[in-house]
Design a protein around this motif. Sequence first.
Motif, PDB file in Angstrom:
ATOM      1  N   VAL A  88       4.396   5.582  -5.386  1.00  0.00           N
ATOM      2  CA  VAL A  88       4.761   5.426  -6.709  1.00  0.00           C
ATOM      3  C   VAL A  88       3.794   6.637  -7.537  1.00  0.00           C
ATOM      4  N   GLY A  89       2.645   6.606  -7.166  1.00  0.00           N
ATOM      5  CA  GLY A  89       1.514   7.606  -7.475  1.00  0.00           C
ATOM      6  C   GLY A  89       1.924   8.902  -7.496  1.00  0.00           C
ATOM      7  N   LEU A  90       2.852   9.531  -6.502  1.00  0.00           N
ATOM      8  CA  LEU A  90       3.295  10.558  -6.489  1.00  0.00           C
ATOM      9  C   LEU A  90       4.172  11.093  -7.663  1.00  0.00           C
ATOM     10  N   ASP A 138       0.840  -1.177  -0.055  1.00  0.00           N
ATOM     11  CA  ASP A 138      -0.081  -0.107  -0.098  1.00  0.00           C
ATOM     12  C   ASP A 138       0.927   1.295   0.006  1.00  0.00           C
ATOM     13  N   LYS A 193       2.682   1.779  -3.455  1.00  0.00           N
ATOM     14  CA  LYS A 193       1.798   2.302  -4.659  1.00  0.00           C
ATOM     15  C   LYS A 193       1.294   3.839  -4.224  1.00  0.00           C
ATOM     16  N   ARG A 194       1.302   4.220  -3.110  1.00  0.00           N
ATOM     17  CA  ARG A 194       0.828   5.467  -2.570  1.00  0.00           C
ATOM     18  C   ARG A 194       2.088   6.525  -3.190  1.00  0.00           C
ATOM     19  N   GLU A 209       4.147   9.430 -10.824  1.00  0.00           N
ATOM     20  CA  GLU A 209       3.976   9.242 -12.084  1.00  0.00           C
ATOM     21  C   GLU A 209       3.740  10.272 -13.173  1.00  0.00           C
TER      22      GLU A 209
END
Length: 438
Positions: A288-290, A282, A285-286, A292
Amino acid sequence: MFKKCFNTLVGKADEFTMAGRMFHAMSVFIGLTLFIKALFYQFTSLQLASTVCALALLLEIGFYYLSRVKRQSLLAAMLSSIKLTFMLILIYLYNGGLSGNMLLLSAISLFLVLLITPQKQGWIWLTAITTLVLVMITLEYLDPVVVQQHYSSRAERFIDMGMTYLTITLILYGGLTVLRKSYEQQKELAALQTSKLQGLNDEKDKVLSILSKELNAPMLSVKRYLHVAQSIDVNPGERLEMEKELNRTLDDAQYLLHNVLLWARTQMDVNHVVLEPVPVADLLKRVVGLFEPKALKKGIEITLDLAEEVAILADPKMLKVVLRNLISNAIKFTNLEGEIGISVTVAAGHCIIAVRDNGIGLTKEKQAVIFSLNIAPNYGTANEKGTGLGLVLCKDYVERQGGNIWFTSIPWEGTTFFVSLPLVALPVSVTPQESNEV
């Protein structure tokens, strides 16, 4: 064997002050001397002297316990010094007076007292013990019957004097040996602290140098943009490109300032580690989202290999800083249309997070200093500036959490950073979202 046992009785340098260790050493020697004297006097005509030595031995054991176990070294040294002073009177009265070993014992007593008491009290004890000796000698001269016990034979006196000399020699040797050893330990500790302070000062200077250089560019960019906007007609397309470049420069400066702030907090030791179960998938994922949007600009694909859900014992905020720096560096030094792979594996009770890129890699020279501020500034594949401060933070933060960080790199082929942290069971009542709020 004997040396190891003696060092255990004295105590470690990081647990006790030099004065405390000196008292422990002297207490051991004093106790040994009193035991020998009490045993010897028991088989002579000096029975009362034997009793005095036995009582003094019990008191010395108590003072040693007070210092070694209760950590009251100063109080124990004061009480022991008072005990030695009273012992001089009793030894004089019940051990042959001036014909006995009182003068020898008074000299060694003064040595011991000066060795274990605070330096500012030295002149007080010197005056007190010297005065006491002179008073006792004067009393015996004026009234010889003040001495209550005498040796029963000439041989008894010579044996006692010989034993006293040997024990005094042992105490002097032990005291001076411990004093020299303590001095060397304090000298090494001071040198280590000086070296550490010098290293911290050098790091501070390097960070200030980085700040002065790296913040100068964005300030000039802002000034140049304002000058152009006020004095020159710029078409919308050119203005947009200038604003994009200015925005990128300010983002880099903001990222640098954030890392400098975190570095400063670590130097002041105000970053308290709060370990708790953290679901790895979790959090990854959070984070990596920053990144993208930044990866998309360079056409970089980020893939996640999270085969199983695991939890690690970590500080969520610190771990997030580590992952952000590693992923940011991977994007920075990966070529356009490149790839970044992030994987999670489990081995020997630890979770290993790997951040791999197929970028420009690291030369052997850079690999040797990658986790220090000695590395020279680097430029990414899109001319992004890198100072190396982020990896210094990563190493510090990972080690503070009880983990390890390392890397492999091949020039012009890519780099992989590994972070290892201990696994932990995730409580049923804790959801991934709750445990990763940072």
